[in-house]
Write a protein that holds these residues in place. Structure first.
Motif, PDB file in Angstrom:
ATOM      1  N   UNK A   1     -21.153 -30.224  36.728  1.00 45.19           N
ATOM      2  CA  UNK A   1     -19.919 -30.625  37.410  1.00 45.19           C
ATOM      3  C   UNK A   1     -19.479 -32.037  37.045  1.00 45.19           C
ATOM      4  N   UNK A   2     -20.427 -32.991  36.994  1.00 43.41           N
ATOM      5  CA  UNK A   2     -20.070 -34.401  36.803  1.00 43.41           C
ATOM      6  C   UNK A   2     -20.133 -34.849  35.344  1.00 43.41           C
ATOM      7  N   UNK A   3     -20.830 -34.125  34.485  1.00 43.06           N
ATOM      8  CA  UNK A   3     -20.952 -34.552  33.081  1.00 43.06           C
ATOM      9  C   UNK A   3     -20.260 -33.585  32.130  1.00 43.06           C
ATOM     10  N   UNK A   4     -20.682 -32.316  32.192  1.00 43.06           N
ATOM     11  CA  UNK A   4     -20.204 -31.360  31.183  1.00 43.06           C
ATOM     12  C   UNK A   4     -18.720 -31.029  31.345  1.00 43.06           C
ATOM     13  N   UNK A   5     -18.304 -30.659  32.563  1.00 47.97           N
ATOM     14  CA  UNK A   5     -16.909 -30.239  32.748  1.00 47.97           C
ATOM     15  C   UNK A   5     -15.903 -31.363  32.480  1.00 47.97           C
ATOM     16  N   UNK A   6     -16.134 -32.606  32.946  1.00 44.94           N
ATOM     17  CA  UNK A   6     -15.170 -33.663  32.585  1.00 44.94           C
ATOM     18  C   UNK A   6     -15.065 -33.889  31.079  1.00 44.94           C
ATOM     19  N   UNK A   7     -16.181 -33.764  30.357  1.00 42.40           N
ATOM     20  CA  UNK A   7     -16.151 -33.982  28.904  1.00 42.40           C
ATOM     21  C   UNK A   7     -15.426 -32.855  28.165  1.00 42.40           C
ATOM     22  N   UNK A   8     -15.449 -31.663  28.728  1.00 35.73           N
ATOM     23  CA  UNK A   8     -14.844 -30.505  28.056  1.00 35.73           C
ATOM     24  C   UNK A   8     -13.612 -29.996  28.789  1.00 35.73           C
ATOM     25  N   UNK A   9     -13.009 -30.850  29.615  1.00 35.54           N
ATOM     26  CA  UNK A   9     -11.878 -30.401  30.434  1.00 35.54           C
ATOM     27  C   UNK A   9     -10.729 -29.816  29.597  1.00 35.54           C
ATOM     28  N   UNK A  10     -10.337 -30.421  28.460  1.00 31.47           N
ATOM     29  CA  UNK A  10      -9.262 -29.790  27.663  1.00 31.47           C
ATOM     30  C   UNK A  10      -9.619 -28.375  27.207  1.00 31.47           C
ATOM     31  N   UNK A  11     -10.860 -28.190  26.800  1.00 29.15           N
ATOM     32  CA  UNK A  11     -11.280 -26.858  26.363  1.00 29.15           C
ATOM     33  C   UNK A  11     -11.312 -25.854  27.505  1.00 29.15           C
ATOM     34  N   UNK A  12     -11.815 -26.283  28.663  1.00 31.11           N
ATOM     35  CA  UNK A  12     -11.860 -25.390  29.826  1.00 31.11           C
ATOM     36  C   UNK A  12     -10.439 -25.030  30.259  1.00 31.11           C
ATOM     37  N   UNK A  13      -9.539 -26.035  30.237  1.00 28.23           N
ATOM     38  CA  UNK A  13      -8.156 -25.776  30.642  1.00 28.23           C
ATOM     39  C   UNK A  13      -7.472 -24.804  29.691  1.00 28.23           C
ATOM     40  N   UNK A  14      -7.674 -24.986  28.392  1.00 33.06           N
ATOM     41  CA  UNK A  14      -7.030 -24.077  27.426  1.00 33.06           C
ATOM     42  C   UNK A  14      -7.610 -22.671  27.537  1.00 33.06           C
TER      43      UNK A  14
END
Length: 272
Positions: free
Chosen positions: A182-195
């Protein structure tokens, strides 16, 4: 970098506009046909005497807002559920791989090659037994399973771009798995998760096969709304085009507004 000559820039621009015109011509043709009267709609002409009669007939015949609400709820529900299942799966495959990880990913992708009609009868009978026919929950489950392989693959690709050292540093500071994601992986990959979420949303919105076979009225989305304008007496091209236009308009506007985030996410990692 050598500068391009003005003639070359004009040629590239013309090539780009030409490709865009070819790609969007079917949408333009649909829009023009929807603005014609029914007798004029059968003639292949770009000259139009605009009339909104077909839109009036379409909106008067069916409750467009009810179909649109079903599309929104089912598409968003299917996307959220797919992401909720895919994020932990992709995390484990990316950072705790086994010798079967690659074959599992390939197997998941191969399920997309199975024709939907091949599993229609068992899923229909299962849904009838469980009381899920013509329900939003039933379509959310089907759309989730339909897009899950692609969502897992995309997230796995994005997660693999994150250096494992960053997550290990978090573990050394006492972060548990949930906090690490939640605090490390998702913020770093937010553009990919959003797309990934945007792509899943578009796929859910455009899906027609399952919505036509598993719904009738209560949970029917906009794809069923379009199909309701074909009849045994024939196709009414102007009304069908008007119905198609009002059905695709929301997702076209959404795609246009989010194109920057979508491109950014799909190219995430390619320019690292």
């Amino acid at each position: 970098m050598a500068k391009r000559s003005p003639l070359k820039r004009v040629g590239i621009a013309l090539l780009g506009w030409g490709a865009a015109f070819v790609l969007f011509f079917p949408l333009l043709w649909m829009l023009l046909t929807s603005l014609k009267s029914e007798p004029e709609a059968v003639t292949p002409s770009l000259i139009v005497a605009p009339t909104l009669q077909s839109y009036g007939d379409v909106l008067a015949r069916a409750d467009y807002l009810a179909f649109a609400l079903n599309s929104v709820l089912i598409s968003v529900g299917g996307t959220v559920l797919a992401l909720a299942l895919a994020i932990p799966a992709a995390y484990v495959m990316a950072f705790h791989p086994t010798k079967r990880t690659r074959s599992t990913l390939l197997w998941m992708l191969s399920t997309k090659m199975l024709p939907s009609v091949g599993v229609l009868v068992p899923i229909y009978l299962l849904f009838r037994t469980l009381g899920l026919l013509d329900s939003r929950i039933g379509l959310i489950i089907v759309y989730t399973l339909m897009n899950l392989p692609i969502v897992v693959w995309m997230l796995f690709t994005f997660f693999k771009e994150v250096p494992n050292d960053i997550l290990e540093a978090g573990r050394m500071d006492g972060a548990r798995t949930g906090a690490e994601v939640w605090h490390l992986l998702l913020p770093l990959t937010l553009p990919g998760v959003a797309s990934t979420g945007l792509l899943s949303l578009i796929l859910c919105w455009n899906e027609a096969f399952w919505s036509l076979n598993l719904t009738s009225s209560a949970a029917a989305p906009l794809t069923a709304f379009i199909a309701s304008f074909s009849s045994p007496q024939g196709l009414f091209f102007a009304k069908l085009s008007a119905a198609s236009t009002v059905a695709v308009a929301p997702i076209l506007v959404f795609g246009w507004l989010s194109q920057r985030q979508l491109v950014r996410g799909l190219t995430f990692g390619a320019v690292k």
